[in-house]
Scaffold this active site. Structure first.
Site, PDB file in Angstrom:
ATOM      1  N   HIS A  72       0.967  -1.371  -0.190  1.00  0.00           N
ATOM      2  CA  HIS A  72      -0.211  -0.209  -0.586  1.00  0.00           C
ATOM      3  C   HIS A  72       0.396   1.365  -0.095  1.00  0.00           C
ATOM      4  O   HIS A  72       0.362   2.240  -1.254  1.00  0.00           O
ATOM      5  CB  HIS A  72      -1.047  -0.557   1.385  1.00  0.00           C
ATOM      6  CG  HIS A  72      -1.807   0.994   1.513  1.00  0.00           C
ATOM      7  ND1 HIS A  72      -3.195   1.103   1.921  1.00  0.00           N
ATOM      8  CD2 HIS A  72      -1.322   2.486   1.820  1.00  0.00           C
ATOM      9  CE1 HIS A  72      -3.449   1.859   1.452  1.00  0.00           C
ATOM     10  NE2 HIS A  72      -2.834   3.505   1.624  1.00  0.00           N
ATOM     11  N   GLU A  73       1.615   1.207   0.792  1.00  0.00           N
ATOM     12  CA  GLU A  73       2.723   2.859   0.996  1.00  0.00           C
ATOM     13  C   GLU A  73       2.964   2.661  -0.398  1.00  0.00           C
ATOM     14  O   GLU A  73       3.555   3.598  -0.361  1.00  0.00           O
ATOM     15  CB  GLU A  73       3.658   2.236   2.402  1.00  0.00           C
ATOM     16  CG  GLU A  73       2.441   1.789   3.536  1.00  0.00           C
ATOM     17  CD  GLU A  73       1.706   3.415   3.569  1.00  0.00           C
ATOM     18  OE1 GLU A  73       2.172   4.345   2.986  1.00  0.00           O
ATOM     19  OE2 GLU A  73       0.691   3.562   4.504  1.00  0.00           O
ATOM     20  N   HIS A 119       1.535   4.494  -3.376  1.00  0.00           N
ATOM     21  CA  HIS A 119       1.538   5.751  -2.680  1.00  0.00           C
ATOM     22  C   HIS A 119       2.782   5.719  -3.725  1.00  0.00           C
ATOM     23  O   HIS A 119       2.843   7.833  -4.756  1.00  0.00           O
ATOM     24  CB  HIS A 119       1.866   6.057  -1.310  1.00  0.00           C
ATOM     25  CG  HIS A 119       0.202   6.041  -0.807  1.00  0.00           C
ATOM     26  ND1 HIS A 119      -0.900   6.434  -1.733  1.00  0.00           N
ATOM     27  CD2 HIS A 119      -0.229   6.219   0.386  1.00  0.00           C
ATOM     28  CE1 HIS A 119      -2.225   5.930  -0.769  1.00  0.00           C
ATOM     29  NE2 HIS A 119      -1.043   5.762   0.835  1.00  0.00           N
ATOM     30  N   HIS A 147      -5.425   6.818  -2.748  1.00  0.00           N
ATOM     31  CA  HIS A 147      -6.783   6.056  -2.201  1.00  0.00           C
ATOM     32  C   HIS A 147      -7.441   5.650  -2.835  1.00  0.00           C
ATOM     33  O   HIS A 147      -8.046   6.311  -3.408  1.00  0.00           O
ATOM     34  CB  HIS A 147      -7.003   6.783  -1.021  1.00  0.00           C
ATOM     35  CG  HIS A 147      -5.954   5.791   0.293  1.00  0.00           C
ATOM     36  ND1 HIS A 147      -5.932   7.130   1.368  1.00  0.00           N
ATOM     37  CD2 HIS A 147      -4.998   5.459   0.314  1.00  0.00           C
ATOM     38  CE1 HIS A 147      -4.903   7.160   2.000  1.00  0.00           C
ATOM     39  NE2 HIS A 147      -4.363   5.964   1.696  1.00  0.00           N
ATOM     40  N   TYR A 197      -9.802   2.545   1.576  1.00  0.00           N
ATOM     41  CA  TYR A 197     -10.228   2.015   3.268  1.00  0.00           C
ATOM     42  C   TYR A 197     -11.303   0.574   2.694  1.00  0.00           C
ATOM     43  O   TYR A 197     -11.569   0.432   2.134  1.00  0.00           O
ATOM     44  CB  TYR A 197     -11.340   2.943   3.081  1.00  0.00           C
ATOM     45  CG  TYR A 197     -10.191   4.784   3.330  1.00  0.00           C
ATOM     46  CD1 TYR A 197      -8.692   4.429   2.930  1.00  0.00           C
ATOM     47  CD2 TYR A 197     -11.175   5.639   3.461  1.00  0.00           C
ATOM     48  CE1 TYR A 197      -8.136   5.957   3.319  1.00  0.00           C
ATOM     49  CE2 TYR A 197     -10.198   6.871   3.866  1.00  0.00           C
ATOM     50  CZ  TYR A 197      -9.313   6.632   3.725  1.00  0.00           C
ATOM     51  OH  TYR A 197      -8.422   7.688   3.406  1.00  0.00           O
TER      52      TYR A 197
HETATM   53 ZN   LIG Z   1      -2.858   4.926   1.882  1.00  0.00          ZN
END
Ligand SMILES: [Zn+2]
Ligand SMILES: *[C@@H]1O[C@H](CO)[C@@H](O)[C@H](O)[C@H]1NC(C)=O
Ligand SMILES: *[C@@H]1O[C@H](CO)[C@@H](O)[C@H](O)[C@H]1NC(C)=O
Ligand SMILES: *[C@@H]1O[C@H](CO)[C@@H](O)[C@H](O)[C@H]1NC(C)=O
Ligand SMILES: *[C@@H]1O[C@H](CO)[C@@H](O)[C@H](O)[C@H]1NC(C)=O
Ligand SMILES: *[C@@H]1O[C@H](CO)[C@@H](O)[C@H](O)[C@H]1NC(C)=O
Length: 492
Positions: A158-159, A162, A168, A214
């Site tokens: 996830h990071e 980015h 997101h 999310y």
């Molecule tokens: Zn994030």
């Protein structure tokens, strides 16, 4: 806790992640939090200024536009992203991070490489919390993966996603078509975390199961009330617990213009074959399938295998790797012809299949089809001697496990298997806990026997070059298990 002036007099908090109901997932995995909830939990208490929970805001730089923030592409088509791992990480922690990065390297043209002297690189450190900037910011760019709480594969990916330029998923410019934000359950001070961004959606679908999405309850201030509701089906699963989704991979490939035949398979079971590939990537002569089952060990079985042997296994072949990359241990080395590959069991939940073929061959000359699922334990044994045991040995095995163990000698060899310990739960008809031994490579191969209790097992000599052991334990009672030594001998 320091309150910003805005909050004084109007105190509003999201409900602690621990107290939120988990999703109504049907499987037992339900009780694991989605990646973003894990991130928020790890970031509770960080003093770093973060937007949307885990995005570092560079001063003087807008957080909502990533126009020239892509990593550059080299002439050979790869996008090298140099990284440095902090010396504070243990060797195990470093290899968790590298394994998570390797999935990008295998599936896309983005290649994470250890930094040598490059100026722009990811400086991966164990700061407080899990966070990253969006895209390349220039120079040594901090990406924090705190040792305690940020080293799950999903969080790392996830990071890192980015840092490749992705926001997101529910910030997408078209999210209102797919999701409702329930503002009444979100503190006003957190509304910014649900901002939409003018994203380029790459003509790829909205993805509820993106590792960048999310979960239902992100930032909810009311116990039991979600902050996000998928539509039209409010019970659709959102958020994800394991890592990149197949669409996440497609998005990286699209954003960076990777022309590669690669597939990520993440279902609990499924199949792969050469036919889809030949129609979807007609000009490619090699393709990779990364299988990730999220638990236990991948079990792979070839149902059809026909590789034209022209060129002696250099033009048309299958390779299988016991891990996420072509540098992982090789399980099957350049297989061609029409041999019968045994059932393969990986040492973890990740396995990689590579198929290489000559251009212009007819599918009937070169084709394969395989199916995969998972088992709790077992493995594939190819060394010329070794020891196979029940799971957990020398401790007693546990209840409700199913193991598959393949012992695979080279052609022209036989296997001798000699038990040195055998103590399973007592059972008159071997219907509770038992070991099934097959003289061959498939569960349908002839049975040598079905063994249980403390039966005396004679030394077993295989007819061909493969033995398959299946171990089952039922829901109660266990025992020490088994231990057997094997070695290969030239066939008579
Ligand atoms: Zn994030
Ligand atoms: C953050 O941590 C504090 C102190 O441990 C706790 O009271 C609070 O509920 C947590 N908040 C969230 C959103 O988990
Ligand atoms: C949750 O946030 C909403 C909107 O800001 C607010 O009206 C509501 O009072 C908050 N609820 C709680 C329990 O704090
Ligand atoms: C795949 O998994 C589904 C759902 O758990 C199950 O119903 C199905 O029988 C499985 N198929 C195979 C081939 O294992
Ligand atoms: C067993 O395997 C090891 C390592 O492969 C080898 O050194 C050894 O000679 C083998 N022993 C026998 C009895 O085959
Ligand atoms: C099998 O193991 C037993 C006990 O360790 C040993 O005495 C015997 O020689 C072994 N037999 C073979 C065929 O290796």
């Amino acid at each position: 806790m320091v309150l910003s002036p805005l909050l004084i007099g109007c105190i509003c908090f999201p409900v602690a992640v621990d107290q939120l109901p988990s999703g109504n997932y049907e499987d037992e995995e339900a009780y694991h939090e989605d990646v973003f909830s894990q991130i928020l939990k790890s970031n509770n208490g960080t003093v770093k200024k973060l937007w949307q929970g885990d995005i570092a805001i560079e001063t003087g730089r807008s957080a909502t536009k990533c126009t020239s923030c892509l990593w550059p592409k080299s002439a050979d088509g790869t996008v090298r992203v140099p990284y440095r791992l902090s010396a504070d990480y243990s060797d195990n922690e470093k290899s968790s991070i590298r394994d998570a990065l390797l999935e990008f390297n295998t599936l896309t043209c983005v290649h994470f490489v250890e930094r040598s002297t490059e100026e722009d690189f990811l400086d991966i450190v164990s700061d407080s919390g899990c966070w990253s900037s969006i895209g390349r910011t220039g120079g040594a760019q901090t990406l924090s993966l705190m040792s305690s709480g940020c080293l799950a594969k999903g969080i790392i990916q996830h990071e890192v996603d980015h840092a490749l330029g992705f926001y997101h998923e529910q910030s997408r410019s078209d999210r209102d078509t797919y999701i409702d934000v329930l503002w009444q359950y979100i503190c006003e001070s957190d509304w910014g975390s649900f901002e939409m961004v003018d994203t380029d959606n790459l003509d790829l679908p909205y993805d509820y199961s993106s590792v960048m999405h999310y979960g239902w309850y992100a930032f909810s201030n009311t116990s039991g009330q979600p902050s996000l509701r998928p539509k039209p089906d409010p019970t659709a699963n959102i958020g994800q617990r394991y890592g990149l989704s197949p669409l996440d991979v497609s998005k990286v490939k699209e954003l960076y213009g990777c022309k590669l035949c690669t597939y990520l398979l993440t279902g609990v079971n499924g199949s792969l074959d050469s036919h889809n590939y030949m129609s979807e990537y007609p000009t490619e002569t090699s393709c990779l399938w990364l299988i990730r089952v999220n638990k236990n060990k991948v079990l792979l079985q070839f149902d059809t295998f026909r590789m034209s042997p022209s060129g002696g296994c250099t033009d048309n072949y299958i390779m299988v790797y016991d891990g996420p990359s072509r540098s992982s241990r090789v399980l099957v080395e350049r297989a061609c012809g029409s041999l019968e590959l045994p059932l393969l069991v990986a040492s973890s939940g990740v396995l990689l299949v590579e198929f290489v073929h000559q251009k212009g061959l007819r599918a009937s000359e070169t084709e394969f089809r395989a199916s995969y699922s998972s088992v709790d334990c077992g493995g594939t044994y190819r060394n010329d001697n070794g020891t196979v045991t029940s799971p957990g040995y020398p401790n007693p095995y546990t209840n409700l496990v199913h193991c598959m163990t393949t012992i695979w000698a080279p052609p022209g060899y036989q296997i001798i298997l000699n038990f040195t310990l055998f103590e399973l739960e007592y059972s008159f008809s071997c219907s509770y806990d038992y070991l099934l031994i097959h003289d061959g490579s498939q569960p349908s191969s002839p049975e040598v026997g079905r063994f249980c209790s403390d039966m005396e097992i004679p030394t077993i000599v295989s007819t061909g070059n493969v033995l398959l052991l299946q171990f089952y334990s039922d829901h109660w009672m266990n025992n020490l298990g088994y231990r057997a030594d094997y070695h290969f001998v030239p066939a008579l």
